[in-house]
Design an enzyme around this catalytic site. Structure first.
Site, PDB file in Angstrom:
ATOM      1  N   LYS A 116       0.813  -1.218   0.000  1.00  0.00           N
ATOM      2  CA  LYS A 116       0.000   0.000   0.000  1.00  0.00           C
ATOM      3  C   LYS A 116       0.845   1.265   0.000  1.00  0.00           C
ATOM      4  O   LYS A 116       0.452   2.294  -0.560  1.00  0.00           O
ATOM      5  CB  LYS A 116      -0.971  -0.018   1.180  1.00  0.00           C
ATOM      6  CG  LYS A 116      -2.107  -1.014   1.031  1.00  0.00           C
ATOM      7  CD  LYS A 116      -3.063  -0.934   2.206  1.00  0.00           C
ATOM      8  CE  LYS A 116      -4.313  -1.774   1.970  1.00  0.00           C
ATOM      9  NZ  LYS A 116      -4.017  -3.181   1.764  1.00  0.00           N
ATOM     10  N   GLU A 200      -3.085   7.323   7.182  1.00  0.00           N
ATOM     11  CA  GLU A 200      -3.530   8.328   6.226  1.00  0.00           C
ATOM     12  C   GLU A 200      -4.795   9.007   6.727  1.00  0.00           C
ATOM     13  O   GLU A 200      -5.491   8.491   7.615  1.00  0.00           O
ATOM     14  CB  GLU A 200      -3.763   7.717   4.844  1.00  0.00           C
ATOM     15  CG  GLU A 200      -4.887   6.723   4.771  1.00  0.00           C
ATOM     16  CD  GLU A 200      -5.016   6.103   3.388  1.00  0.00           C
ATOM     17  OE1 GLU A 200      -4.054   6.210   2.606  1.00  0.00           O
ATOM     18  OE2 GLU A 200      -6.068   5.514   3.098  1.00  0.00           O
ATOM     19  N   GLU A 275      -9.463   0.815  -6.257  1.00  0.00           N
ATOM     20  CA  GLU A 275     -10.417   1.273  -5.258  1.00  0.00           C
ATOM     21  C   GLU A 275     -10.171   2.745  -4.957  1.00  0.00           C
ATOM     22  O   GLU A 275      -9.033   3.169  -4.745  1.00  0.00           O
ATOM     23  CB  GLU A 275     -10.299   0.434  -3.988  1.00  0.00           C
ATOM     24  CG  GLU A 275     -10.642  -1.030  -4.224  1.00  0.00           C
ATOM     25  CD  GLU A 275     -10.913  -1.784  -2.931  1.00  0.00           C
ATOM     26  OE1 GLU A 275     -10.669  -1.219  -1.846  1.00  0.00           O
ATOM     27  OE2 GLU A 275     -11.377  -2.933  -3.021  1.00  0.00           O
ATOM     28  N   GLU A 292      -6.290   1.875  -3.098  1.00  0.00           N
ATOM     29  CA  GLU A 292      -5.409   0.746  -3.381  1.00  0.00           C
ATOM     30  C   GLU A 292      -5.847   0.102  -4.686  1.00  0.00           C
ATOM     31  O   GLU A 292      -6.935   0.371  -5.195  1.00  0.00           O
ATOM     32  CB  GLU A 292      -5.473  -0.283  -2.247  1.00  0.00           C
ATOM     33  CG  GLU A 292      -6.841  -0.909  -2.051  1.00  0.00           C
ATOM     34  CD  GLU A 292      -6.870  -1.899  -0.900  1.00  0.00           C
ATOM     35  OE1 GLU A 292      -5.793  -2.333  -0.486  1.00  0.00           O
ATOM     36  OE2 GLU A 292      -7.968  -2.243  -0.440  1.00  0.00           O
TER      37      GLU A 292
END
Length: 688
Positions: A116, A200, A275, A292
């Site tokens: 990620k 995040e 996504e 992601e």
């Protein structure tokens, strides 16, 4: 084209891949653990190879055993499904070293997108919008607190290799970070073998929308529109639909083109999903950000198949064999609307806790999808199931939902010309879904499908938490539904009594079956009378048609407008799941269980003299709500605890569940220790 492929997966996705391969004339090989020896996918495959004991780490996650099975059977290619080894670049490289094709993307693309942290950097370089966050993995809780405060709360802590809702924690303040950072690391380590975590910004009022991409080895990449996946619980998708009610054609084009650009930047081929998190507060549709890229087939792929007519599994196989895509971007359209509900073995009435055990009864609304190639104007290439209802499953009546794997029982997919039509089909199909033996979420799914907010399309990832803040207690029935259930209850009670009087020794055969009943539904008493050709509830006629045989566990009921002609169409249809109780029937329909107390009218008044049994006080015990492993005890005997304070952590289905104190108390006797396996309702500790 391949002559034989191996499916390195289990359950419904293994059945799904075998179904398409069979239609293509390709022989299939299944691999299975001890727990899956009698599973449907093992019986469906042309060959099956045993690869180990139930834990995935000792079977489905062992690349060496998968490769050995390929060599043993002569399989030329491997389809990984989703989960397990589907996004492990080292597995692809190991297959290639043995001359075995991987039905999926190339290893470098998996490696780039599977991390990620790295994928976020690549997305930014490719010109895709990204969410503010830490550029690299965070090592300690102190560092996590610093980043969280720099970014600004709320923040999301994510395991770098996470997915499927695992290894994620939302933090609203420093306390949440302190409690959740190390737990996120542990979940990442336990589920994916990687304890790296990054942080995040959490977008408030977000929508989760994803773009399906598909590419070949000749440089052709297209996007197959979007899927809305905003309705989630604990970051696990529950409902998916295509297209999204929020996305405009302009927004779809922008999102699709960025997704294709990202795929092209990493040399992608096969099926994949980008996504995105989208701000529902921005009506322009410009506020979407990369989350992601899943370098595999998604669980929710059938909704895309339903609106495009494209078999994604077939295209993955053809691409892996070197074929070009048979269509271009301009050929991709949207036909109708599709909705998918995930039927899980979890109990919404008990806080959605995992439920494992035997499927004593399993009768889906239609037979499992077979992809028989039936093609017509309403069902191109058979992608839409039977009359717009498709069930993808991998279980059977008498089988078990194991503690070792994902608790999904089936995927229910409906297609309609409009969104409301697809949702109405979901409600009727869920009514007809017969499941017994363990907890399941069918009622909850039906409640969502009927919810006014869902019907309006005003969705966010907080939908479930916002609409069911106190948990789920069943969909609230309308007054009309209560009256209909009372009428049905009267008809059933009369039929049962009529049968009883015909059995020697039960009733005098000369007695007529009672026709007047007092029926309580949801705390409301109804006077129900059955005459030869009419049913009245509280003096008003209720017109219905049903076929009921005493002992039946499911009936279909057609409701008509009062005074309707004989050839009139019903105004509604109900599927009722019946379960006899001591005083009547429990009838499950329209997203709730309705307990009907059914008494002959002439004795109903005597109930006022009956003493109700007082239930025991369970607040003095910490009870294990699901089968699982006691990972940690947070208290000791004699400790004083406050409401909300963690008492114990139980791991079930690879997820850690923190059990908290409900009131101020002192810890008395502790009955279990860390590392113990706990049964459902087992007492962990007692409170004073």
């Amino acid at each position: 084209m391949f002559s034989k492929i191996l499916i390195a997966n289990r359950g419904e996705i293994a059945c799904r891949v075998i179904t398409t391969a069979r239609r293509m004339g390709i022989a299939t090989v299944a691999v299975y653990s001890d727990a899956d020896a009698r599973a449907p996918f093992v019986r469906m495959a042309d060959e099956a190879v045993h690869i180990g004991p139930p834990p995935a780490a000792e079977s489905y996650l062992l690349a060496d055993k998968i490769i050995a099975a390929c060599k043993q059977t002569g399989a030329e290619a491997v389809h990984p499904g989703y989960g397990f080894l589907s996004e492990r670049a080292s597995f692809v490289e190991a297959l290639e070293a043995e001359g075995i094709a991987f039905i999926g993307p190339p290893a470098p693309a998996i490696a780039a997108m599977g991390d990620k942290i790295a994928s976020k950097k690549l997305a930014k370089e490719a010109g895709v919008n990204t969410v503010p966050g830490s550029p690299d993995a965070i090592d300690t809780t102190d560092d996590a607190l610093k980043w969280a405060n720099d970014i600004g709360y709320p923040v999301m802590m994510k395991a770098s290799a996470g997915g499927g809702g695992k290894g994620m924690r939302l933090a609203w303040n420093d306390t949440d970070v302190r409690e959740g950072f190390e737990a996120t690391q542990r979940e990442g380590k336990n589920s994916f073998g990687d304890d790296r975590v990054f942080i995040e910004k959490f977008i408030e009022d977000p929508r989760h929308i994803e773009i399906q991409v598909l590419g070949d080895k000749h440089g052709n990449i297209v996007y197959l529109n979007e899927r809305e996946c905003s309705i989630q619980r604990r970051h696990q998708k529950v409902v998916e639909e295509a297209p999204s009610p929020f996305v405009s054609p302009e927004m779809r084009k922008a999102m699709g083109e960025q997704s294709v650009a990202l795929a092209r930047a990493v040399g992608y081929h096969s099926a994949g999903t980008v996504e995105l998190i989208v701000s529902g507060a921005d009506p322009t549709g410009e506020s979407f950000y990369f989350l992601e890229m899943n370098t595999r087939l998604q669980v929710e792929h059938p909704v895309t198949e339903a609106i495009t007519g494209i078999d994604l599994v077939e295209q993955m196989i053809r691409v892996a064999a070197g074929e070009k895509l048979p269509f271009a971007q301009g050929d991709i359209g949207i036909d109708g609307w599709a909705i998918e509900n995930r039927v899980y073995a979890e109990d919404p009435y008990r806080g959605f806790l995992p439920s494992i055990g035997r499927l004593v009864r399993y009768r889906p609304p239609v037979e499992g999808w077979t992809d028989d190639g039936a093609e017509n104007a309403e069902n191109p290439n058979g992608r839409r199931g039977v009359d717009g209802v498709r069930v993808d499953d991998g279980v059977f009546e008498g089988g078990e939902v194991s503690m070792f794997y994902d608790p999904m029982i089936a995927k229910l997919v409906t297609w309609g010309k409009t969104r409301d039509e697809a949702a109405d089909l979901q409600v009727r199909a869920l009514d007809a879904f017969q499941l017994e033996g363990l907890g399941h979420n069918v009622d909850f799914l039906s409640a969502i499908m009927q919810h006014p907010r869902f019907r309006s399309g005003d969705l966010t990832t907080g939908f479930i938490a916002e609409e069911y803040p106190e948990g789920f207690a069943g969909a609230e029935p309308s007054a009309e539904l209560k009256r209909a259930l009372a009428a049905v209850g009267g008809a059933i009670a009369t039929a049962d009594a009529d049968r009883a009087r015909r059995i020697a020794g039960q009733l005098d055969p000369a007695l007529a079956a009672p026709g007047d009943w007092s029926i309580t539904v949801g705390g409301t008493d109804h006077a129900v009378s059955l005459e030869e050709r009419a049913i009245t509830v509280d003096g008003d006629p209720v017109e219905l048609a049903m076929e009921y045989t005493p002992g039946a566990r499911f009936v279909e009921v057609a409701l008509y407008a009062p005074g309707a002609d004989e050839d009139a169409e019903p105004v509604d249809r109900l599927g009722l799941r019946l379960s006899p109780t001591r005083t009547g029937y429990a009838i499950t329909t329209r997203g709730a269980r309705h307990d009907l107390r059914i008494l002959p009218a002439h004795v109903a008044h005597l109930t006022q003299h009956m003493i109700e049994k007082v239930p025991p006080d369970l607040s003095k015990m910490l009870i294990c709500p699901m089968p699982g492993l006691l990972v940690k005890l947070h208290v000791a005997e004699g400790d004083e605890v406050q409401p909300g304070q963690p008492l114990a952590t139980v791991e079930a289905m690879k997820m850690e569940n923190i059990l908290r104190a409900e009131k101020s108390a002192t810890v008395g006797k502790i009955n279990a220790g860390e590392g113990d396996s706990l049964a459902v309702d087992e007492v962990i500790l007692e409170l004073e």
